[in-house]
Design a protein around this motif. Structure first.
Motif, PDB file in Angstrom:
ATOM      1  N   SER A  40       0.821  -1.228   0.000  1.00 41.26           N
ATOM      2  CA  SER A  40       0.000   0.000   0.000  1.00 41.26           C
ATOM      3  C   SER A  40       0.847   1.268   0.000  1.00 41.26           C
ATOM      4  O   SER A  40       0.424   2.300  -0.506  1.00 41.26           O
ATOM      5  N   GLU A  41       2.052   1.202   0.537  1.00 44.57           N
ATOM      6  CA  GLU A  41       2.916   2.387   0.561  1.00 44.57           C
ATOM      7  C   GLU A  41       3.804   2.476  -0.674  1.00 44.57           C
ATOM      8  O   GLU A  41       4.578   3.413  -0.839  1.00 44.57           O
ATOM      9  N   LYS A  42       3.709   1.467  -1.540  1.00 43.95           N
ATOM     10  CA  LYS A  42       4.561   1.437  -2.735  1.00 43.95           C
ATOM     11  C   LYS A  42       3.761   1.554  -4.033  1.00 43.95           C
ATOM     12  O   LYS A  42       4.322   1.736  -5.103  1.00 43.95           O
ATOM     13  N   THR A  43       2.441   1.417  -3.909  1.00 45.65           N
ATOM     14  CA  THR A  43       1.618   1.337  -5.121  1.00 45.65           C
ATOM     15  C   THR A  43       1.224   2.714  -5.637  1.00 45.65           C
ATOM     16  O   THR A  43       0.908   3.605  -4.860  1.00 45.65           O
ATOM     17  N   ILE A  44       1.258   2.861  -6.965  1.00 45.15           N
ATOM     18  CA  ILE A  44       0.657   4.022  -7.620  1.00 45.15           C
ATOM     19  C   ILE A  44      -0.290   3.487  -8.692  1.00 45.15           C
ATOM     20  O   ILE A  44       0.137   2.817  -9.634  1.00 45.15           O
ATOM     21  N   ASP A  60      -7.264   3.391  -1.024  1.00 50.04           N
ATOM     22  CA  ASP A  60      -6.488   4.202  -0.097  1.00 50.04           C
ATOM     23  C   ASP A  60      -4.981   4.036  -0.371  1.00 50.04           C
ATOM     24  O   ASP A  60      -4.247   3.491   0.437  1.00 50.04           O
ATOM     25  N   PHE A  61      -4.579   4.435  -1.558  1.00 50.13           N
ATOM     26  CA  PHE A  61      -3.150   4.525  -1.896  1.00 50.13           C
ATOM     27  C   PHE A  61      -3.022   5.592  -2.974  1.00 50.13           C
ATOM     28  O   PHE A  61      -4.048   6.123  -3.427  1.00 50.13           O
ATOM     29  N   ASP A  62      -1.822   5.949  -3.397  1.00 49.44           N
ATOM     30  CA  ASP A  62      -1.635   7.016  -4.381  1.00 49.44           C
ATOM     31  C   ASP A  62      -2.260   6.621  -5.732  1.00 49.44           C
ATOM     32  O   ASP A  62      -2.025   5.506  -6.220  1.00 49.44           O
ATOM     33  N   VAL A  63      -3.020   7.546  -6.309  1.00 48.61           N
ATOM     34  CA  VAL A  63      -3.650   7.275  -7.605  1.00 48.61           C
ATOM     35  C   VAL A  63      -3.549   8.513  -8.494  1.00 48.61           C
ATOM     36  O   VAL A  63      -3.669   9.643  -8.025  1.00 48.61           O
ATOM     37  N   ILE A  78       5.090   7.312 -15.040  1.00 50.47           N
ATOM     38  CA  ILE A  78       5.248   7.087 -13.591  1.00 50.47           C
ATOM     39  C   ILE A  78       6.307   6.005 -13.329  1.00 50.47           C
ATOM     40  O   ILE A  78       7.244   6.206 -12.567  1.00 50.47           O
ATOM     41  N   ARG A  82       9.723   6.090 -11.307  1.00 46.95           N
ATOM     42  CA  ARG A  82       9.625   5.468  -9.983  1.00 46.95           C
ATOM     43  C   ARG A  82       9.673   3.949 -10.128  1.00 46.95           C
ATOM     44  O   ARG A  82       8.703   3.251  -9.801  1.00 46.95           O
ATOM     45  N   ASN A  85       8.414   1.638  -7.374  1.00 50.64           N
ATOM     46  CA  ASN A  85       6.994   1.529  -7.028  1.00 50.64           C
ATOM     47  C   ASN A  85       6.315   0.451  -7.867  1.00 50.64           C
ATOM     48  O   ASN A  85       6.801   0.073  -8.928  1.00 50.64           O
TER      49      ASN A  85
END
Lengths: 244, 355
Positions: A40-44, A60-63, A78, A82, A85
């Motif tokens: 969850s802290e690595k996903t885009i 609830d993660f970066d989108v 992206i 990155r 990620n």
């Protein structure tokens, strides 16, 4: 109400999706896999234009947003910046196969190390049920009122995953559905495998999921699932198409 | 930002802009071949590789601008370049970037249009560049260089300004500026002195913070109005603070030429011709096309009798001149489709109307 079984990567709010829509199940599967793999802290994620345009309201993660059809170009930008990620797109058939076909094809051909989750419901849901590139022959839509007829110049259903599987850059191409618990579990495993591929730098993975659109298909949620099993799979056979 | 000092190098405008991007720490470039800007991707392909940064030859200008969108969303400095028809294709993406408030530098080395037009120099994308260009309510800061060296400086400035205001910035060159070779000395600094804010909005994975979303979509009733009003304040701030222009021999001038880009270079020669004939003429050269340098133009033109706007177009910037100094007598000389108003033609035109 708090739900103990709800994955942390899926916000505890109601979605705007119609009853019986496949997006609810698929959003949850993505969130479950991300939680299970501790990503969850690595996903885009990259959201499409279509019914899932506000997927970022539920995850609830970066989108990142993308213009219609351009999610894989956005995801390319992206992922290249990155590489540490995990990057995935979540796109429908109009987005991925029609307006975005050039981006889809070339992202796969470059072997971009990312994941594409392809929701195939054989129609344009959000805009009112027009013909999609994946609409079945004979299937009535808002723009093929007498059913899709290849002899009238409306073309045939595009089997995108089979086409992409021919490209050297594609590591994994698979078609599944969510028409039964068994198929849902399989789809979950495919998503997990695609994310693992990405972590292992294997290249491009696509998971095509046959997904119900009861509203546009004018079927009950249960009959929509039946239509997938009885009709859609004849044109879009399930299974692993490529696993490099 | 600070860049290394460098000696003078003989370079084309296109190469100078590409090297300026390298010096400005541009991390990501995506582009598609189109004349007359091809030296930019070729230069970037090599230099970005040398620097361990990212170069992608995209499958189209549309893909390129959307790759740039994604890379910018990660918080790195991004560049794409193209020429007129290709920039038309990028407009949807530029509109999305303006809406999502993503910084980027976009170079347009203008060629003739409409349509496929030709590959000769033109200044006919002025409207597109200064009026938003794509769909929706927005503007993009737009800078027009008149030499390879200035092109390099404006690219560096563009990166700083883009990051400060969170907006795509256009560098609008024309084919002459892109192709001409001159000695270029890269500036040590861009000239932008404001402190750049940290990119806390960037998509990097939500480690140690709540999730970030990059989007231009505001479906809820009233949501887009609130967002666009926020953008309006930004455009107003840019309009107030970022007008840039240059002048040449305006101190005693009774007549004023207004031209930008390569046409401003040509106008310098016209001024020499006219000054030799005791015609007191000067040049006002807009560097920022949006925001249009109306404040300086108003001041400069106070003692001016007549104004002559010269463009490589059918008349686009001339509208901003009318809006800036409506009380003045304004004459327009424009050539189109690769036609270039030459120094003696400008001089003749001014002599005719200056009487």
């Amino acid at each position: 109400m708090p739900n103990k079984t709800r994955p942390a990567s899926l916000k505890n709010i109601s979605t705007h999706y119609c009853s019986g829509c496949g997006h609810g199940i698929l959003h949850r599967l993505v969130a479950e896999v991300i939680d299970e793999m501790k990503l969850s802290e690595k996903t885009i994620g990259v959201a499409p234009v279509g019914c899932a345009v506000v997927a970022y309201d539920y995850w609830d993660f970066d989108v990142c947003e993308a213009a219609h059809g351009r999610a894989l170009a956005v995801a390319t930008g992206i992922k290249r910046c990155r590489p540490q990620n995990v990057v995935f797109t979540y796109q429908g058939d109009g987005d991925l196969v029609s307006i975005g076909l050039a981006e889809t094809f070339h992202t796969a051909n470059r072997g971009e190390n990312l994941t594409c989750i392809f929701i195939n419901n054989a129609c344009y849901g959000m805009t009112g049920g027009q013909m999609a590139p994946t609409t079945l022959v004979g299937q009535p839509t808002a723009t093929t009122p007498w059913g899709r007829n290849p002899k009238s110049g409306e073309g045939w259903p595009v089997k995108l995953s089979e086409i992409l599987a021919t490209l050297s850059g594609v590591a994994f191409a698979v078609r599944s559905t969510i028409s039964s618990p068994r198929e849902v579990i399989k789809t979950r495993e495919y998503i997990k495998k695609a994310f693992s591929n990405q972590i292992e730098n294997k290249g491009f993975s696509i998971i095509e999921v046959l997904s119900p659109c009861p509203t546009i298909w004018q079927k009950s949620p249960i009959n929509a699932m039946k239509w997938i099993d009885e009709e859609m799979v004849k044109t879009f056979p399930l299974g692993v198409i490529k696993d490099k | 930002m600070k860049a290394k000092t460098s000696k003078k190098v003989l370079m084309s405008g296109n190469e100078a802009m590409a090297e300026a991007a390298i010096k400005a720490n541009c991390f990501f470039y995506a582009g598609y071949p189109i004349t007359p800007q091809n030296e930019i991707p070729s230069y970037m392909a090599k230099r970005m590789h040398d620097e361990g940064r990212v170069f992608i030859q995209a499958e189209s200008e549309i893909a390129a601008i959307n790759m740039v969108f994604g890379a910018s969303a990660c918080g790195v400095r991004v560049l794409t370049s193209s020429s007129s028809p290709g920039v038309s294709l990028k407009q949807e993406g530029i509109s999305y970037m303006a809406g999502a408030e993503l910084p980027a530098v976009i170079i347009n080395v203008m060629r003739g249009g409409p349509g496929l037009g030709n590959i000769a120099s033109a200044q006919s994308d002025y409207f597109q560049s200064t009026r938003g260009g794509g769909h929706g309510d927005y503007f993009t800061p737009c800078f027009a260089p008149y030499s390879p060296e200035e092109a390099a400086r404006l690219v560096m400035l563009g990166f700083d300004l883009a990051d400060f205001y969170r907006t795509p910035v256009l560098v609008l060159a024309d084919a002459i500026i892109g192709q001409m070779m001159e000695a270029v000395e890269f500036p040590k600094e861009s000239g932008f002195t404001k402190k750049l804010p940290p990119k806390t909005w960037a998509l990097t994975g939500k480690s140690g913070r709540t999730a970030n979303i990059v989007k231009s979509f505001f479906l809820k009733e009233g949501g887009l109005e609130v967002h666009n009003e926020h953008l309006r304040k930004k455009w107003q701030k840019i309009k107030e603070n970022e007008q840039r222009s240059d002048t040449h021999k305006t101190n005693d001038a009774k007549y004023l030429i207004i031209a930008y880009g390569s046409e401003a270079r040509i106008a310098l020669e016209a001024i020499d011709i006219l000054r030799a004939k005791k015609v007191k003429v000067g040049l006002f050269r807009p560097i920022s096309l949006w925001p249009y340098p109306e404040k300086n133009l108003k001041t400069i033109s106070k003692k001016i009798r007549k104004v002559f706007v010269v463009e490589q177009s059918l008349g686009q910037m001339v509208e901003d001149v009318h809006l800036s100094i409506p009380e003045k007598e304004i004459h327009f000389l424009g050539k189109t489709g690769g036609g270039i108003p030459k120094a003696h033609e400008i001089a003749k035109f001014i002599e005719k109307h200056a009487k």
